[in-house]
Design a protein around this motif. Sequence first.
Motif, PDB file in Angstrom:
ATOM      1  N   GLY A 292       0.828  -1.210   0.000  1.00  0.00           N
ATOM      2  CA  GLY A 292       0.000   0.000   0.000  1.00  0.00           C
ATOM      3  C   GLY A 292       0.853   1.247   0.000  1.00  0.00           C
ATOM      4  O   GLY A 292       0.467   2.284  -0.546  1.00  0.00           O
ATOM      5  N   ALA A 338      -1.104  -2.355   8.813  1.00  0.00           N
ATOM      6  CA  ALA A 338      -2.215  -1.415   8.985  1.00  0.00           C
ATOM      7  C   ALA A 338      -3.345  -2.043   9.777  1.00  0.00           C
ATOM      8  O   ALA A 338      -4.117  -1.337  10.431  1.00  0.00           O
ATOM      9  CB  ALA A 338      -2.714  -0.951   7.619  1.00  0.00           C
ATOM     10  N   CYS A 343      -2.822   3.297   9.022  1.00  0.00           N
ATOM     11  CA  CYS A 343      -1.952   3.692   7.910  1.00  0.00           C
ATOM     12  C   CYS A 343      -0.636   4.320   8.377  1.00  0.00           C
ATOM     13  O   CYS A 343       0.326   4.379   7.620  1.00  0.00           O
ATOM     14  CB  CYS A 343      -2.701   4.654   6.987  1.00  0.00           C
ATOM     15  N   ILE A 347       2.091   4.133   5.305  1.00  0.00           N
ATOM     16  CA  ILE A 347       2.605   5.380   4.750  1.00  0.00           C
ATOM     17  C   ILE A 347       3.529   6.082   5.750  1.00  0.00           C
ATOM     18  O   ILE A 347       4.571   6.632   5.378  1.00  0.00           O
ATOM     19  CB  ILE A 347       1.446   6.320   4.353  1.00  0.00           C
ATOM     20  N   THR A 384      -5.072   7.001   9.842  1.00  0.00           N
ATOM     21  CA  THR A 384      -5.930   5.809   9.842  1.00  0.00           C
ATOM     22  C   THR A 384      -5.926   5.115   8.486  1.00  0.00           C
ATOM     23  O   THR A 384      -5.544   5.700   7.479  1.00  0.00           O
ATOM     24  CB  THR A 384      -7.387   6.201  10.170  1.00  0.00           C
ATOM     25  N   ASP A 386      -8.465   3.535   5.873  1.00  0.00           N
ATOM     26  CA  ASP A 386      -9.904   3.496   5.587  1.00  0.00           C
ATOM     27  C   ASP A 386     -10.160   3.379   4.083  1.00  0.00           C
ATOM     28  O   ASP A 386     -10.841   4.210   3.482  1.00  0.00           O
ATOM     29  CB  ASP A 386     -10.585   4.757   6.148  1.00  0.00           C
ATOM     30  N   PRO A 387      -9.593   2.345   3.463  1.00  0.00           N
ATOM     31  CA  PRO A 387      -9.694   2.254   2.002  1.00  0.00           C
ATOM     32  C   PRO A 387     -11.129   2.049   1.518  1.00  0.00           C
ATOM     33  O   PRO A 387     -11.824   1.157   1.989  1.00  0.00           O
ATOM     34  CB  PRO A 387      -8.812   1.040   1.674  1.00  0.00           C
ATOM     35  N   CYS A 396      -5.256   5.500  -0.887  1.00  0.00           N
ATOM     36  CA  CYS A 396      -3.899   4.956  -0.856  1.00  0.00           C
ATOM     37  C   CYS A 396      -2.956   5.537  -1.917  1.00  0.00           C
ATOM     38  O   CYS A 396      -1.810   5.870  -1.609  1.00  0.00           O
ATOM     39  CB  CYS A 396      -3.968   3.452  -0.989  1.00  0.00           C
ATOM     40  N   ARG A 399      -2.069   9.060  -1.325  1.00  0.00           N
ATOM     41  CA  ARG A 399      -1.386   9.170  -0.018  1.00  0.00           C
ATOM     42  C   ARG A 399       0.105   8.872  -0.152  1.00  0.00           C
ATOM     43  O   ARG A 399       0.925   9.364   0.618  1.00  0.00           O
ATOM     44  CB  ARG A 399      -2.061   8.229   0.985  1.00  0.00           C
ATOM     45  N   GLU A 445      -7.723  -1.097   8.562  1.00  0.00           N
ATOM     46  CA  GLU A 445      -7.812  -1.955   7.381  1.00  0.00           C
ATOM     47  C   GLU A 445      -9.029  -2.876   7.418  1.00  0.00           C
ATOM     48  O   GLU A 445      -8.942  -4.046   7.024  1.00  0.00           O
ATOM     49  CB  GLU A 445      -6.521  -2.773   7.215  1.00  0.00           C
TER      50      GLU A 445
HETATM   51  S1  SF4 Z   1      -5.176   3.551   3.700  1.00  0.00           S
HETATM   52 FE1  SF4 Z   1      -4.382   2.365   1.947  1.00  0.00          FE
HETATM   53  S2  SF4 Z   1      -2.144   2.730   1.997  1.00  0.00           S
HETATM   54 FE2  SF4 Z   1      -2.949   3.320   3.986  1.00  0.00          FE
HETATM   55  S3  SF4 Z   1      -2.722   1.459   5.201  1.00  0.00           S
HETATM   56 FE3  SF4 Z   1      -4.806   1.448   4.385  1.00  0.00          FE
HETATM   57  S4  SF4 Z   1      -4.663   0.191   2.533  1.00  0.00           S
HETATM   58 FE4  SF4 Z   1      -2.547   0.805   3.082  1.00  0.00          FE
END
Ligand code: SF4
Length: 458
Positions: A292, A338, A343, A347, A384, A386-387, A396, A399, A445
């Motif tokens: 990610g 995650a 996140c 990230i 956080t 939150d996909p 993602c 980000r 996640e």
């Molecule tokens: S928001 Fe996307 S990049 Fe960030 S931890 Fe979750 S899945 Fe991974």
Amino acid sequence: MGLSVLDLFKIGLGPSSSHTVGPMVAANRYLEELKQQDLLLQTARIRVELYGSLAQTGEGHATHTAVMQGLSGEKPETIDPDYAVQLVQEIREQNQIRLDGSHTIPFTEANDLIFCFQESLPQHPNGMAIMSFDSAGLVIHKRRYFSVGGGFVLSEDEIGADSPAEAEVNIPYPFENAEDLLIIGDKHNLSIAEIVLTNEKHLPRSKSPREDLLHIWEVMKSCIDRGCSQSGILPGGLNIRRRAHDLHQELLGRPEYDKDHFEAMDWVNLFALAVNEENAVGSRVVTAPTNGAAGVIPAVLAYFLRFINGRDEDDIVTFLATAAAIGMLYKKNASISAAEVGCQGEIGVACSMAAGALCAVLGGTNRQIENAAEIGMEHNLGLTCDPINGLVQVPCIERNAMGAVKAINAARLALRGDGEHMVHLDNVIETMRQTGLDMQNKYKETATGGLAVNVVEC
Ligand code: SF4
């Protein structure tokens, strides 16, 4: 600490290290156990159960397809992305799977690959179980695995103990935290990269760390190049248009006189978008330290090579070795999952790694590197996961661009100081860990909070 740079940088398939690469690795491990115990040919049926976050975002993160590919004997580092799609299609059409590529048994996804949405295993949010049955329907082997982030997989026996990667090994400069790294550096007059590269030569996984890291960069670079050449809509149903291709064309065509002070930032954004669009389509990427967040480190290194120092192999090795050292600290003392810490563990950690690495190749001292890595995480604390729709696309992809730009600024801030600072990297790693523990499950996640529930699809 016996972690290798190759534990932090793994070549695999998108879109997720914990939900795609890890489950494929777990399936490979299960096959190995079956073979070791002479149970492969006795297996008449196989059943896989996905728990917790692996169930909740498994479909969007391609966990189910990764399991099928892994049970077919495919490995993340070698599977051809195009064949991966074809293989799953064949399994679905034929309702059978060829275990380890050799032993064909019936396999129906709806019955044999179960998403346990309401259940979570106590040891870790990314749990899965695989079991084999003989022709009489009796269980002949069963194993639980946990995908603990960055493609690392532990069995239920290993999760409470030191993993094989972290077991005691005889390395010249063992370190547990950033303070250790600084002390070793002072005592032996070594940079952080030199410490890691020296240790690396004593680890079983990597005998030529320089070549390994240069190869990692080649894979990262080809991912950027491929991402810049592809256009169209990302899969998954969100109707997200790929942006890297058009941005690349625009930057190439931008007249000399039209340059602005932030042109380099456009390129950094481009590099990050390119990698993570490739990740979103399930292409070949390097986990850095996760899928990610796979775009942050390549984007910052590509920025350095394009705008600051051409293509110097020593710098590439120093950059990646320094980044790996910082990633090891998070892996050891907090988490890069995650599903455990949000996140900030993806990230945030990638930003911290890239910040320290850039500081190193810009001539920073060990203390400035530690400062840069600390700044890179300090301003990602609480981030956080939150996909939307459980896909590794929004937030993602963008980000990663934000993480890369933040990493460059963190390195620049640290370089303007003398390395002395109030918040130390070890403090911020522990803060990240505690913040992750306090974070509600819906932000880890599971796609049950944040943007995942507040953005209505058109
Ligand atoms: S928001 Fe996307 S990049 Fe960030 S931890 Fe979750 S899945 Fe991974």
